[in-house]
Motif scaffolding. Structure first.
Motif, PDB file in Angstrom:
ATOM      1  N   ARG A   1      43.935  48.321  45.608  1.00  0.00           N
ATOM      2  CA  ARG A   1      45.534  48.476  45.866  1.00  0.00           C
ATOM      3  C   ARG A   1      45.745  46.952  45.874  1.00  0.00           C
ATOM      4  O   ARG A   1      45.475  46.197  46.942  1.00  0.00           O
ATOM      5  N   GLU A   2      46.650  46.464  44.988  1.00  0.00           N
ATOM      6  CA  GLU A   2      46.847  45.126  45.274  1.00  0.00           C
ATOM      7  C   GLU A   2      47.873  44.672  46.199  1.00  0.00           C
ATOM      8  O   GLU A   2      48.745  45.448  46.487  1.00  0.00           O
ATOM      9  N   ASN A   3      47.494  43.414  46.786  1.00  0.00           N
ATOM     10  CA  ASN A   3      48.386  42.780  47.692  1.00  0.00           C
ATOM     11  C   ASN A   3      49.692  42.386  47.058  1.00  0.00           C
ATOM     12  O   ASN A   3      49.858  41.741  46.182  1.00  0.00           O
TER      13      ASN A   3
ATOM     14  N   LYS B   1      51.872  43.198  52.259  1.00  0.00           N
ATOM     15  CA  LYS B   1      51.552  44.837  52.115  1.00  0.00           C
ATOM     16  C   LYS B   1      50.971  45.115  50.693  1.00  0.00           C
ATOM     17  O   LYS B   1      50.667  44.353  49.996  1.00  0.00           O
ATOM     18  N   HIS B   2      50.328  46.326  50.991  1.00  0.00           N
ATOM     19  CA  HIS B   2      49.776  46.675  49.584  1.00  0.00           C
ATOM     20  C   HIS B   2      50.338  47.928  48.741  1.00  0.00           C
ATOM     21  O   HIS B   2      50.909  48.839  49.429  1.00  0.00           O
ATOM     22  N   GLN B   3      50.084  48.111  47.516  1.00  0.00           N
ATOM     23  CA  GLN B   3      50.695  49.049  46.828  1.00  0.00           C
ATOM     24  C   GLN B   3      49.998  50.294  47.256  1.00  0.00           C
ATOM     25  O   GLN B   3      49.072  50.645  47.718  1.00  0.00           O
TER      26      GLN B   3
ATOM     27  N   TYR C   1      33.509  43.536  53.928  1.00  0.00           N
ATOM     28  CA  TYR C   1      33.998  44.188  54.990  1.00  0.00           C
ATOM     29  C   TYR C   1      35.734  44.094  55.140  1.00  0.00           C
ATOM     30  O   TYR C   1      36.403  45.296  55.346  1.00  0.00           O
ATOM     31  N   VAL C   2      36.148  43.095  54.977  1.00  0.00           N
ATOM     32  CA  VAL C   2      37.586  42.496  55.110  1.00  0.00           C
ATOM     33  C   VAL C   2      38.319  43.216  53.916  1.00  0.00           C
ATOM     34  O   VAL C   2      39.531  43.790  53.998  1.00  0.00           O
ATOM     35  N   SER C   3      37.674  43.293  52.635  1.00  0.00           N
ATOM     36  CA  SER C   3      38.328  43.971  51.583  1.00  0.00           C
ATOM     37  C   SER C   3      38.286  45.468  51.606  1.00  0.00           C
ATOM     38  O   SER C   3      39.144  46.107  51.031  1.00  0.00           O
ATOM     39  N   SER C   4      37.575  46.205  52.309  1.00  0.00           N
ATOM     40  CA  SER C   4      37.377  47.672  52.570  1.00  0.00           C
ATOM     41  C   SER C   4      38.542  48.045  53.637  1.00  0.00           C
ATOM     42  O   SER C   4      38.595  49.149  54.026  1.00  0.00           O
ATOM     43  N   HIS C   5      38.864  47.127  54.542  1.00  0.00           N
ATOM     44  CA  HIS C   5      39.594  47.602  55.826  1.00  0.00           C
ATOM     45  C   HIS C   5      41.155  46.992  55.558  1.00  0.00           C
ATOM     46  O   HIS C   5      41.515  45.897  55.210  1.00  0.00           O
ATOM     47  N   ILE C   6      42.235  48.150  55.174  1.00  0.00           N
ATOM     48  CA  ILE C   6      43.389  47.846  54.731  1.00  0.00           C
ATOM     49  C   ILE C   6      43.872  46.871  55.891  1.00  0.00           C
ATOM     50  O   ILE C   6      44.927  46.064  55.221  1.00  0.00           O
ATOM     51  N   VAL C   7      43.777  46.798  57.187  1.00  0.00           N
ATOM     52  CA  VAL C   7      44.543  46.185  57.833  1.00  0.00           C
ATOM     53  C   VAL C   7      44.056  44.591  57.890  1.00  0.00           C
ATOM     54  O   VAL C   7      44.817  43.729  57.721  1.00  0.00           O
TER      55      VAL C   7
ATOM     56  N   ILE D   1      44.647  39.632  50.798  1.00  0.00           N
ATOM     57  CA  ILE D   1      43.520  40.090  49.773  1.00  0.00           C
ATOM     58  C   ILE D   1      43.727  41.262  49.236  1.00  0.00           C
ATOM     59  O   ILE D   1      44.473  42.106  50.015  1.00  0.00           O
ATOM     60  N   MET D   2      43.251  41.463  48.227  1.00  0.00           N
ATOM     61  CA  MET D   2      43.264  42.980  47.873  1.00  0.00           C
ATOM     62  C   MET D   2      42.410  44.058  48.498  1.00  0.00           C
ATOM     63  O   MET D   2      41.375  43.802  49.193  1.00  0.00           O
ATOM     64  N   TYR D   3      42.965  45.067  48.648  1.00  0.00           N
ATOM     65  CA  TYR D   3      42.370  46.268  49.228  1.00  0.00           C
ATOM     66  C   TYR D   3      41.560  47.016  48.224  1.00  0.00           C
ATOM     67  O   TYR D   3      41.931  47.543  47.584  1.00  0.00           O
TER      68      TYR D   3
END
Length: 424
Positions: free
Chosen positions: A159-161, A175-177, A258-264, A271-273
Motif C-alpha cells: 500500500r503505497e504512501n 496516508k496509505h492507499q 518491522y516498520v514496513s509491516s506496521h501501518i502506523v 514509507i510503503m506499508y
C-alpha cells in the motif's frame, strides 16, 4: 507449525494461546530458540566433524599469518547457521506467507550451492571448489526466481504512501492507499520524494513501460542477490568477521521490516506499508540469533569455519530480504563492508591485468579482499611486483582487532542506513 496449533487452540479459550498472534512474541522466541539451537547443535556438529577429520587444510601462510594455527579446524559450519534459522522459522512462522516461503527457499538453495562448493574442496581435495560459472548460475537462478515471484504473485503487494498537504500548507499528513497494489517503487536514501519507480526509469518504452519496469526489477533482484552473496563470501576471511557483520546488518533489516509491516509506523516514517512483511521479522530474528550463536564458536580463535555453505547463504538472505521490503538501494550503505571487499578485488584484478599488458606487474593493494591488506607483512609481498599503496597501512594488525574494527564500521553504516528513514 506451532503458530497454527496455538491459533487453533485459541478458539477453545486456552489460556495464553492468543499470545502467538503477537509478532513481537514470536520474533523474540525465534531469537532465543535459534541461539539455543546454534549453541547446542554447534557443539555436536564440531565434535562430529573432528571425529571424521573433516577440517580446514593449512592456509597459505603468505596470505594468512595465522594460517598454520587454523589447520584442523572443522569447516562447513554454515550448516549450523542454516539449521538454527530453519527450525525456529518452521516452528514459529506463518508458512502460508509468500515472503517467508521465499526466504526459506533462498536459504536452502544457496545453502546447497555453498555446500557443494565446500564438499568439492574438502572431499575432492580441490581447493578451487565449485567452478565459478556454476556458482553464478546458482545465484542468478535464485535471484530470477525471487524477482519473478514478486512480480507474478498476487500476495506480493504494497500500500503505497501518499503525502497529503493540509489546508494551511504547513503540515503534511502521510496516508496509505486503501487498496494494496503491485508496486515497482523502491526507496532512495536521503531524497525527500524518496520513492523511485522502475517503470519511470523505463518510460522510453511507452505503453510497455510497466512490463519493462518489472523486467528491470527482476534484473535488479538478480544483481542484488548475486552481488551481496559474493560480497559476504569475500568477507568471510577472518574469525568472526562475516558472522558479526551479518548480525549487525540483520538488526537493521529487522527494523526496516518491522516498520514496513506496521501501518502506523510506516505512515510516521513515510514509507510503503507492506502487508505480510511482519513474517520477515520472525525470520530475521532467527537469522540474528543464528549469527550470534555461531560467533560462540567462530570468534577468534575459531573452533569452526562457516565455509561457503554459510557465507553464500547469508549474503542471499540479506539481498532477498532487502528486495522484498523495497530497500535494495540502501544496501551499498548498509552492506558497505561487503561492497568495499568486492570492489577491492575488482580493482586489484583489473588493474593488474591492465598493467600486465604493458609488461608491468603493478598491484594497488597489498592483498585482497581488503581485510587481508591489514594483516599482511612487508616481507610477505611479492618482490617482483610494485604496490601503489605499499605504505598503507603502516603496520599489520592482529586478526581480532581487524574484525572488531570492521564490526564497528558496520554498526556506523547500519546507523546511517536507519537514519535515512528521517533524514531526507
Amino acid at each position: 507449525m506451532l503458530y497454527y496449533l496455538f491459533r487453533f487452540l485459541e478458539q477453545f479459550n486456552i489460556p495464553g494461546a492468543h499470545i502467538w498472534s503477537y509478532i513481537s512474541f514470536r520474533a523474540l522466541l525465534a531469537l532465543i530458540l535459534s541461539l539455543i539451537i546454534s549453541a547446542w547443535f554447534g557443539e555436536k556438529f564440531i565434535k562430529w566433524m573432528k571425529r571424521r577429520n573433516i577440517s580446514e587444510t593449512a592456509r597459505d601462510i603468505e596470505i594468512d599469518p595465522f594460517g598454520e594455527t587454523k589447520k584442523g579446524v572443522p569447516t562447513m559450519g554454515g550448516i549450523i547457521i542454516i539449521v538454527s534459522i530453519l527450525i525456529p522459522v518452521l516452528l514459529l512462522g506463518r508458512m502460508r506467507n509468500i515472503y517467508l516461503i521465499l526466504m526459506i527457499v533462498t536459504t536452502v538453495w544457496l545453502g546447497f550451492l555453498g555446500f557443494m562448493d565446500d564438499y568439492i574442496k574438502i572431499f575432492r581435495k580441490n581447493k578451487e571448489g565449485l567452478k565459478g560459472k556454476y556458482k553464478i548460475v546458482g545465484q542468478v537462478s535464485i535471484g530470477f526466481i525471487v524477482g519473478l515471484v514478486l512480480w507474478l504473485s498476487p500476495d506480493a503487494v504494497v500500500r503505497e504512501n501518499m503525502s497529503i498537504p493540509q489546508k494551511n500548507q504547513q503540515e503534511i499528513v502521510v496516508k496509505h492507499q486503501t487498496e494494496p497494489v503491485k508496486s515497482l517503487q523502491t526507496t532512495i536514501p536521503f531524497i525527500k520524494n524518496h520513492n523511485l519507480n522502475y517503470s519511470d526509469v523505463m518510460a522510453f518504452c511507452g505503453k510497455y513501460k510497466v512490463a519493462a519496469g518489472w523486467i528491470l526489477f527482476v534484473i535488479m533482484t538478480i544483481f542484488v542477490v548475486t552481488a551481496v552473496s559474493n560480497g559476504a563470501n569475500l568477507n568471510d576471511g577472518m574469525d568472526g568477521m562475516c558472522a558479526g557483520n551479518s548480525a549487525i546488518v540483520g538488526v537493521a533489516l529487522l527494523i526496516f521490516a518491522y516498520v514496513s509491516s506496521h501501518i502506523v509506523y510506516a505512515a510516521y516514517f513515510d514509507i510503503m506499508y507492506i502487508p505480510g512483511s511482519q513474517e520477515l521479522v520472525v525470520f530475521l530474528s532467527a537469522f540474528i540469533g543464528a549469527m550470534i550463536g555461531f560467533l560462540w564458536y567462530n570468534a577468534f580463535p575459531a573452533q569452526v569455519f562457516m565455509g561457503d555453505t554459510g557465507s553464500l547463504t547469508i549474503g542471499g538472505i540479506i539481498g532477498v530480504c532487502a528486495v522484498i521490503i523495497h530497500k535494495e538501494l540502501l544496501l551499498p550503505i548498509l552492506c558497505g563492508i561487503f561492497f568495499i571487499e568486492s570492489l577491492s578485488v575488482i580493482i586489484q584484478t583489473q588493474w593488474f591485468k591492465i598493467q600486465k599488458r604493458k609488461g608491468k606487474r603493478v598491484r594497488v593493494f597489498r592483498s585482497t579482499p581488503i581485510h587481508d591488506t591489514f594483516r599482511r607483512l612487508d616481507s610477505q609481498l611479492d618482490p617482483t611486483s610494485t604496490y601503489l599503496l605499499k605504505g598503507w597501512p603502516h603496520r599489520p594488525f592482529h586478526e581480532s582487532k581487524i574484525t572488531i574494527r570492521f564490526w564497528i564500521t558496520t554498526i556506523i553504516l547500519a546507523a546511517i542506513t536507519i537514519i535515512t528513514l528521517k533524514v531526507r
